[in-house]
Structure formats: structure tokens, C-alpha cells
Design an enzyme around this catalytic site. Structure first.
Site, PDB file in Angstrom:
ATOM      1  N   VAL A 133      -3.368   4.782 -10.029  1.00  0.00           N
ATOM      2  CA  VAL A 133      -3.270   3.585  -9.463  1.00  0.00           C
ATOM      3  C   VAL A 133      -4.382   3.463  -8.256  1.00  0.00           C
ATOM      4  CG1 VAL A 133      -1.993   1.912  -7.932  1.00  0.00           C
ATOM      5  CG2 VAL A 133      -0.853   3.235  -9.550  1.00  0.00           C
ATOM      6  N   ALA A 135      -6.620   1.556  -5.053  1.00  0.00           N
ATOM      7  CA  ALA A 135      -6.677   0.597  -4.163  1.00  0.00           C
ATOM      8  C   ALA A 135      -8.011   0.706  -3.803  1.00  0.00           C
ATOM      9  CB  ALA A 135      -5.839   0.992  -2.992  1.00  0.00           C
ATOM     10  N   GLY A 136      -9.036  -0.247  -4.388  1.00  0.00           N
ATOM     11  CA  GLY A 136     -10.426  -0.337  -4.170  1.00  0.00           C
ATOM     12  C   GLY A 136     -11.057   0.987  -4.879  1.00  0.00           C
ATOM     13  N   HIS A 182       3.032   3.597 -14.969  1.00  0.00           N
ATOM     14  CA  HIS A 182       1.959   3.164 -15.310  1.00  0.00           C
ATOM     15  C   HIS A 182       1.746   3.293 -16.797  1.00  0.00           C
ATOM     16  CE1 HIS A 182      -0.838   1.193 -12.598  1.00  0.00           C
ATOM     17  NE2 HIS A 182      -1.933   1.563 -13.370  1.00  0.00           N
TER      18      HIS A 182
END
Length: 342
Positions: A133, A135-136, A182
Site C-alpha cells: 500500500v 501513500a505517495g 490487498h
């Protein structure tokens, strides 16, 4: 912990959660009041467009609500082909939405196949490799090995089928656990949002077109922070609270009275605004030379109705003052069919 299943995801029930559930339930009661059918249909259409735009924007799609409206209307849009396909797939998914069952694995896989058709080779099947995952540019979570995905997903679906947790809690727990696993090579974010909406819609049909995703996109940093905190604490409570706040905010903004009566002059003003514009720029775009008449018949009524806003509200007479559409103004334009293709 709550519930009675053998594979209970770890989460606490806090007083803040209970208060949010109570407030959401109370708001649902108000939204359930009878509404003119034509208004209800327009509102559903607007909220669905906002939902699609928000869920895709989180994963990098740049198309605006106006462009998505144009695609929905069968109009030509100049944009990256992949992004247009993502929108078309999302529209197709919402058409299939009522037929899917939250705890059925075959329906989960079918939904992913519809959402990701033509976008990845592994549409509708679990991933075969490792993923994380992001984030940016930062990896905030490394997902479990691919070999464990079928087992973990089946376990989560069994819990969902058996849990006695409130649907508002169960939906957020599922969303977090889904993102933790995921299970797919791509599209996990939009699938998690879609499936939480499905869980809630089976509880109350009003959730079918509630634009929660648009609020999540506006608070994207908090979304990733809540995911990270839940993972670090081995407790999805931070994510549950975040999602409940977003649901309540979306419900508050989904009431029909946000669409005001608009005069022809104000309507014309809303149609010419592009980004942020000065008073002089707006007057020129409208071909109006009388400053006083423009302010009294166009500018001030639009400001009072909350359809436009100042860029420097604490200095209304600033020479740098400009004006831009509010969400309310954009919603009015969408309702009137003035989406545009820019």
C-alpha cells in the site's frame, strides 16, 4: 472485541464510534423523508458521479465530475484512454451493483473483473505476486504473501457473513481488512470502497449512491494515516472512526436542499467561471460593463446563495480578490447539464 465468529478481525468498539453510529442513524431518518421523484433521480445521478470521481481520483485518475458526466451522457471526452476506460468500467460496476452479494467470493471476483476489465491482465483473479500500500512514494504496508490471499479473503468473507456487528462497523472493518490483505494486483482501493458501499446498501438502500469516496479523496492524507495507525496498533479502530466521520459528512452534504433557485443572471455567471477569476474577468466574460449592475444582479446573489466564493474572504475589497465555484455551484451546473468537456 465484539461478535462471535472464530476468525474475528481485531478491533475495539469506542464511545466515539457509538456516537457516530447514532448520529448517522439519526441523519438516515431525515434523508428517508419522501422526496419528489425527479429531484431524487437527479440527486442520485450527481452523487454517483461524485462517488466514481472520488474513488478513481484516489488511485490517480484525473478526470473531473464534468468529464465523467459527459462520458455517462455518451459524449466525446479528450482524456487519456486508460482514464476513460476506468470511468466506463466504474459505470458498468454500478449497473451490476444490485446483483452482488457482500459475502460471496464469486461476486467479489466478478466485481473486480468488471472494474478492471482491459486495465490489467489479472482482472477478476487474485494477485500472483507481492504488493504494498503506497501513500505517495512511501510504502506504508506490505501485504501478505500472494499464496495466503485466497485463504485470508475467504476467512474475511466468512466473518462478514456471520458477524453480528452493526453494518456501519462491519463495513469499515471489512474495508480495512480488505486493504490489509490487498488481494488483487491493482484496483484494491476502489474495490474496498465499492464493497463497503455494498455492505451498507444491503442495510439501507440510501447508501447506494452516497458519495463517501469524494470525501475520502478530499481527506486522502487522513485516510492513509488511519490505515497506517490501524496496522501499527493491530486494531482497525482508527480506520473505523475515520470512515464513520466520512460517511456522516457525505450524508450531511447529500440532502436535496443544497440545490437553490438560481436566477438567469446567476446561472450565466456560473457557466463562465473557469477556475479562479477576478470581477473584471467575469464582467468581460459576460459582456457586462456596468459594475454596479453586475454586482447587484450577478455577483452578490451568487455569493449569498453559496454558489461561488471569494479566494480572500477576510479581505472582500482586496485588489487581488478572485472568485471560484463552490461544490454547491458545481452541483447546480451538473444538474443543469452544463458539465463541459474541459
Amino acid at each position: 472485541m465484539t461478535g462471535k465468529t472464530s476468525a474475528e478481525p481485531p478491533y475495539r468498539i469506542t464511545s466515539e464510534m457509538l456516537n457516530l453510529v447514532a448520529e448517522i442513524s439519526e441523519t438516515l431518518g431525515r434523508l428517508s423523508a419522501p422526496m419528489d421523484q425527479a429531484i431524487a433521480l437527479r440527486l442520485r445521478r450527481i452523487n454517483r458521479i461524485r462517488s466514481i470521481q472520488g474513488s478513481l481520483a484516489i488511485e490517480g485518475n484525473t478526470l473531473s465530475e464534468a468529464q465523467i458526466t459527459a462520458i455517462l451522457n455518451g459524449q466525446r471526452v479528450i482524456a487519456p484512454p486508460r482514464e476513460i476506460l476506468e470511468v466506463r468500467n466504474a459505470l458498468a460496476a454500478y449497473e451490476r451493483f444490485p446483483s452482488w452479494r457482500p459475502a460471496v467470493e464469486a461476486d467479489l471476483l466478478d466485481a473486480h473483473r468488471v472494474l478492471m476489465a482491459g486495465l490489467i491482465d489479472e482482472a477478476g483473479v487474485y494477485r500472483r505476486g507481492g504488493v504494498g500500500v503506497m501513500a505517495g512514494n512511501e510504502v506504508i504496508h506490505l501485504a501478505p504473501p500472494a499464496a495466503r490471499v485466497p485463504e485470508l479473503t475467504a476467512e474475511l468473507l466468512r466473518w462478514l457473513a456471520a458477524t453480528d456487528a452493526h453494518p456501519l462497523i462491519a463495513g469499515a472493518v471489512f474495508h480495512y481488512e480488505f486493504e490489509f490483505i490487498h488481494p488483487f494486483a491493482d484496483g484494491n482501493g476502489r474495490m474496498g470502497s465499492l464493497w463497503q458501499s455494498l455492505i451498507l446498501t444491503r442495510w439501507n438502500p440510501l447508501f447506494a449512491d452516497l458519495p463517501v469516496e469524494s470525501l475520502v479523496f478530499e481527506h486522502q492524507g487522513e485516510y492513509y494515516q488511519a490505515l497506517q495507525e490501524s496496522t501499527e496498533q493491530t486494531d482497525s479502530a482508527p480506520f473505523i472512526v475515520f470512515m464513520l466521520r466520512m460517511i456522516l459528512a457525505a450524508m450531511t452534504g447529500a440532502t436535496p436542499q443544497v440545490t437553490p433557485q438560481v436566477t438567469p443572471q446567476v446561472g450565466k455567471l456560473l457557466q463562465v467561471i473557469q477556475g479562479e477569476m477576478s470581477r473584471e474577468g467575469l464582467q468581460a466574460a459576460l459582456g457586462r460593463q456596468d459594475r454596479k449592475s453586475f454586482r447587484e444582479r450577478y455577483l452578490q446573489p451568487a455569493l449569498t446563495a453559496g454558489l461561488i466564493e471569494m479566494t480572500i474572504p477576510d479581505k472582500p475589497k482586496s485588489r487581488l480578490q478572485q472568485y471560484r465555484l463552490t461544490n454547491r455551484g458545481r452541483q447546480w451546473l451538473l444538474e443543469q447539464g452544463f458539465g463541459g468537456l474541459t
